[in-house]
Scaffold this motif. Structure first.
Motif: not given
Ligand code: ADP
Length: 247
Positions: A187-212
């Protein structure tokens, strides 16, 4: 609709397998520069939708537009080369290559012309080490990929995807089979990569992860989006509760 509204948009995308309509006229627009989440009950068409966007399977109807260009019939390589990187539910790495070799192969998988050149470029090795450092697995560069833990293999796969410098990164169940500490790290890596300008699309079953983690959540049911918005709104949406709970 303007071409500049979103870098990735699908229009009326449909795909059936035999008699099963897996994706049913899905029109979806991703939010640029955001972490987009795709959720939905089992069998709601998320994986099929992902495979349609990345060119792994071709739709029966509808279009995929990337930066205003129709990429519906493009090969997965060509789509990757255009800036869409993806990971897989089950990691796709070469088990008998070393970590560093996996990184160098990854870049060539999407740039076939460079494969023909066949040279181990110093700049690429440096970039590979940069991404391995970012993932915290640089000390494993000479290990064979099959000797890595499952979590380390997931990090290697993400690092390998980043070698192609994608603008849009699609993550297929990044938390699947991964321990809670590593989920936090992803999660923290994805946030950092996103802050650098990358867009993400995440398919995920873990609802806490998705919502957070996600800024914008798209909910699929029976092959098409039924709701979308920020996690707080989606969580309360009666249509979403109905789809999940069948109430
Ligand atoms: P999700 O990822 O949301 O669980 P899928 O896209 O995997 O949903 O599946 C949507 C529907 O399409 C399901 O009914 C599934 O059984 C069916 N389906 C998916 N892939 C295939 C396939 N290759 N052959 C036959 N049916 C499939």
């Amino acid at each position: 609709m303007s071409d500049t509204a979103s870098s990735l948009r699908t229009e009326g995308l449909s795909k059936s397998f035999g008699g099963v309509l897996a994706v049913d006229g899905a029109t979806v627009e991703l939010r640029d520069g955001k972490i987009n989440g795709l959720i939905g009950p089992n069998g709601s068409g998320k994986t099929t939708f992902f495979n349609l966007i990345t060119g792994m399977i071709k739709p029966d109807a509808g279009r995929v537009l990337y930066r205003g260009r129709d990429i519906t019939r493009h090969s997965p390589h060509r789509i990757a080369h255009a800036g869409l990187g993806r990971t897989f539910q089950l990691c796709r790495i070469f088990p008998r290559l070393t970590v560093l070799e996996n990184m160098l192969v990854a870049v060539r998988r999407t740039r076939l012309r460079e494969l023909l050149a066949g040279l181990r470029d110093k700049g690429e090795v440096e970039r590979a080490r940069h991404w391995l450092r970012r993932m915290g697995i640089e000390h494993l560069e000479d290990a064979e990929a099959r000797d890595l833990s499952y979590g380390q293999q997931k990090l290697l796969e993400l690092a390998a995807v980043l070698m192609a410098e994608p603008e849009l990164v699609l993550l297929d169940e990044p938390a699947g089979g991964v321990n809670p500490a590593l989920i936090d790290r992803i999660v923290s890596l994805v946030r950092d990569l996103n802050a650098e300008g990358r867009t993400f699309l995440v398919v995920e079953h873990n609802m806490d992860m998705v919502m957070g983690m996600c800024d914008h959540v798209i909910v699929f049911d029976r092959g098409a989006p039924i709701a979308e918005g920020p996690p707080s709104a989606v969580r309360e949406d009666p249509k979403v509760l109905e789809a999940y709970l069948g109430v």
